[in-house]
Design a protein around this motif. Sequence first.
Motif, mmCIF file in Angstrom:
data_model
loop_
_atom_site.group_PDB
_atom_site.id
_atom_site.type_symbol
_atom_site.label_atom_id
_atom_site.label_comp_id
_atom_site.label_asym_id
_atom_site.label_seq_id
_atom_site.Cartn_x
_atom_site.Cartn_y
_atom_site.Cartn_z
ATOM 1 N N GLN A 16 -87.946 -80.699 98.790
ATOM 2 C CA GLN A 16 -88.998 -79.723 99.067
ATOM 3 C C GLN A 16 -89.261 -79.665 100.570
ATOM 4 O O GLN A 16 -89.414 -80.692 101.236
ATOM 5 N N GLU A 20 -93.043 -75.416 101.649
ATOM 6 C CA GLU A 20 -92.629 -74.783 100.395
ATOM 7 C C GLU A 20 -93.678 -75.027 99.323
ATOM 8 O O GLU A 20 -94.062 -76.172 99.070
ATOM 9 N N GLU A 24 -92.655 -73.015 93.650
ATOM 10 C CA GLU A 24 -91.260 -72.661 93.901
ATOM 11 C C GLU A 24 -90.321 -73.826 93.596
ATOM 12 O O GLU A 24 -89.204 -73.622 93.114
ATOM 13 N N GLU A 27 -89.819 -73.916 89.879
ATOM 14 C CA GLU A 27 -88.903 -72.861 89.468
ATOM 15 C C GLU A 27 -87.462 -73.229 89.796
ATOM 16 O O GLU A 27 -86.555 -72.954 88.999
ATOM 17 N N ARG A 28 -87.234 -73.835 90.942
ATOM 18 C CA ARG A 28 -85.874 -74.250 91.293
ATOM 19 C C ARG A 28 -85.360 -75.312 90.335
ATOM 20 O O ARG A 28 -84.173 -75.346 89.998
ATOM 21 N N SER A 37 -87.932 -68.979 82.151
ATOM 22 C CA SER A 37 -89.355 -69.296 82.194
ATOM 23 C C SER A 37 -89.930 -69.487 80.791
ATOM 24 O O SER A 37 -90.821 -70.324 80.595
#
Length: 321
Positions: A16, A20, A24, A27-28, A37
């Motif tokens: 990270q 950031e 996010e 999600e990565r 999702s």
Amino acid sequence: MDRAALVTLRVGGLVQALDEPDAEVLERAARRIGASSHEVRGARFARRSVDARKRPVRLPVQVDLVVPSGFRSRALQREERSGRVRPAPLAGSLVPADAGARGRHVVVVGTGPAGIFAALPLALGGARVTVLERGADLGTRHRRLVPFHRGGTLDPETNLLFGEGGAGTYSDGKLYTRVDHPLEVPILEELVAAGAPAEILFDARAHVGTDRLHTVLPALRRRLQEVGVEFRFDSRLDGLRLSPSRPGRVQAVEVCTHPRFGVGDARCWERRHLISSTAARRGPPVMPLVRLDPRTARPQRPLLRIRRGQRCDQPPRWHHR
């Protein structure tokens, strides 16, 4: 969906950036295993540390993803083969699995982390728990410390070591551990519920902070009182009364509710008394720690004289092979 049909996967190898957002990164992690999702039923940080060996500074993280037990993808298989994805360790529970303590009266000595999280599962398991604390509750402890910090005399019973929360109350509330134990998560969750920052659940160098800790400790005390724990402050354990018919079985504890010994006398007497009792003859190995306080630290020259005698001005000799 039934929770039994869900599994938790720990995704590692993620980094990270300092700027950031956490969302996010989560999600990565989902994309890393090829999950959409709607397939991810839950996501949270499991571990986060700081890597400052190179610039820019990075944050290596591990993320736990909750997915259906039958979820498979090529990406997941690839990450499993590489070792970057594995099943997450199962979290334990502070509620005892057996009822061995139910109905018994258990006395816990000390309100430090060990005492608090010994009393809580015992009470949840149905035991009647009394916690003895040699020092005062947090508010009284703070008021008694003010004169000492201003150069006054030391209270031998309520000070930086003795009192609600133990010695850690005034040492920034660090939570460093080197173990991966199933009870780590439920213990940290109790601290967060009491007001500690949520980041302690995953930060590798978890830090509550002394200012925050002074609001967490009273909340923890109320939590324990709600499940039936009784706290007795200003109550020093003075001895154990053993059963004459059952050797090694504690029949009662001797408590002094208004201890006023000289500095160090009470602690040394207490240690000798407990060592002489068969119920507390052997303890776990411990690592002694020493903390130097600017108010009690000594100049370097007298210390060197003690170590080297009159040759304190001479540098030490180093022997090389």
